[in-house]
Design a protein around this motif. Structure first.
Motif, PDB file in Angstrom:
ATOM      1  N   ILE A 137       0.846  -1.188   0.000  1.00 36.40           N
ATOM      2  CA  ILE A 137       0.000   0.000   0.000  1.00 36.40           C
ATOM      3  C   ILE A 137       0.886   1.244   0.000  1.00 36.40           C
ATOM      4  CG2 ILE A 137      -1.632   1.333   1.388  1.00 36.40           C
ATOM      5  CD1 ILE A 137      -2.852  -1.263   2.334  1.00 36.40           C
ATOM      6  N   ASP A 138       0.536   2.204  -0.831  1.00 34.17           N
ATOM      7  CA  ASP A 138       1.222   3.497  -0.848  1.00 34.17           C
ATOM      8  C   ASP A 138       0.651   4.343   0.295  1.00 34.17           C
ATOM      9  OD1 ASP A 138       2.431   5.876  -1.360  1.00 34.17           O
ATOM     10  OD2 ASP A 138       1.626   6.146  -3.384  1.00 34.17           O
ATOM     11  N   GLN A 139       1.239   4.196   1.449  1.00 38.92           N
ATOM     12  CA  GLN A 139       0.705   4.818   2.667  1.00 38.92           C
ATOM     13  C   GLN A 139       0.627   6.341   2.556  1.00 38.92           C
ATOM     14  OE1 GLN A 139      -0.507   3.221   5.236  1.00 38.92           O
ATOM     15  NE2 GLN A 139       0.238   1.132   4.960  1.00 38.92           N
ATOM     16  N   ARG A 140       1.562   6.952   1.869  1.00 34.93           N
ATOM     17  CA  ARG A 140       1.618   8.416   1.816  1.00 34.93           C
ATOM     18  C   ARG A 140       0.474   9.004   1.007  1.00 34.93           C
ATOM     19  NH1 ARG A 140       7.479  10.390   0.122  1.00 34.93           N
ATOM     20  NH2 ARG A 140       6.392  12.379   0.462  1.00 34.93           N
ATOM     21  N   ASN A 141      -0.103   8.232   0.108  1.00 38.08           N
ATOM     22  CA  ASN A 141      -1.120   8.771  -0.787  1.00 38.08           C
ATOM     23  C   ASN A 141      -2.519   8.219  -0.516  1.00 38.08           C
ATOM     24  OD1 ASN A 141       0.461  10.569  -2.531  1.00 38.08           O
ATOM     25  ND2 ASN A 141       1.524   8.694  -3.131  1.00 38.08           N
TER      26      ASN A 141
END
Length: 223
Positions: A137-141
């Protein structure tokens, strides 16, 4: 849960773990073998050396979306009602990145995979295998909207969304064309190898035993 995915790019790999020996340039005398020489055992031996041949890699970007809305439903005086409660929304969009590879295992390749038809030589490839090598998962986005009366999404819910995203990617494999890319990549390696043994490239046919569809994915997927 709703989702959409985007294949960022497809790259064709020609990468043999054990070297696929025998593909180097050979003297002209070695490339024209007498018709009396049975080249099939030599051909099988050279192809077996490819072992696990990775022929395709896909990088995939997918966005998993979830919309959780509180609604009030019921019936009054035989009249049904269904309306959205104020301050009851929870929404989330979770971007995921995944990497998928396809390979062909030649370790069990044998003379049963080769047949001659006059001047033609027909190579039947083992079934390709597909492995989802990574997903994260792209946690920042991550984009999340939660009304004041609702709780934030829990770690367990997030893990469940990731699993659903992985399942959706796997289910979409037949539409991606990765199996066809695996076959084409293998042909790019096998055909020149056989041509060096004296066969005309126009008479070399590389094929799979059958066409693959959605029902084959669980069998071809390496967990």
């Amino acid at each position: 849960m709703r989702g959409k995915y985007l294949i960022l790019y497809t790259s064709l790999l020609v990468m043999c773990l054990t070297g696929c020996k025998g593909r180097g340039e050979q003297p002209a005398a070695d490339r024209t073998l007498p018709q009396s020489v049975d080249t099939i055992p030599m051909m099988v031996m050279q192809i077996q050396k490819c072992s696990r041949l990775y022929t395709a890699e896909y990088k995939i970007h997918k966005v998993v979306t979830y919309d959780d809305v509180k609604r009030l439903k019921g019936s009054v005086l035989s009249h049904d009602f269904d309306f959205k409660l104020p301050l009851g929304d929870r929404k989330i969009a979770i971007p995921m990145d995944a990497k998928m590879k396809a390979y062909i295992d030649f370790s069990q390749f044998s003379e049963r995979n080769v047949r001659r038809d006059g001047q033609r030589v027909i190579i039947t490839l083992p079934d390709p295998k597909v492995v989802l090598t990574s997903s994260k998962i792209d946690q920042r986005n991550i984009r999340e909207y939660v009304d004041l009366t609702r709780s934030h999404f829990s770690d367990a819910e997030m893990a469940n969304f990731e699993q659903q995203g992985r399942a959706a990617i796997i289910a979409s494999i037949p539409r991606m064309g990765i199996l066809e890319t695996a076959r084409d990549g293998a042909a790019r390696v096998i055909v020149p190898m056989i041509a060096q043994m004296g066969y005309d490239e126009r008479n070399i046919v590389v094929e799979f035993s059958h066409t693959f569809g959605e029902k084959d994915i669980n069998r071809l997927l390496e967990h």
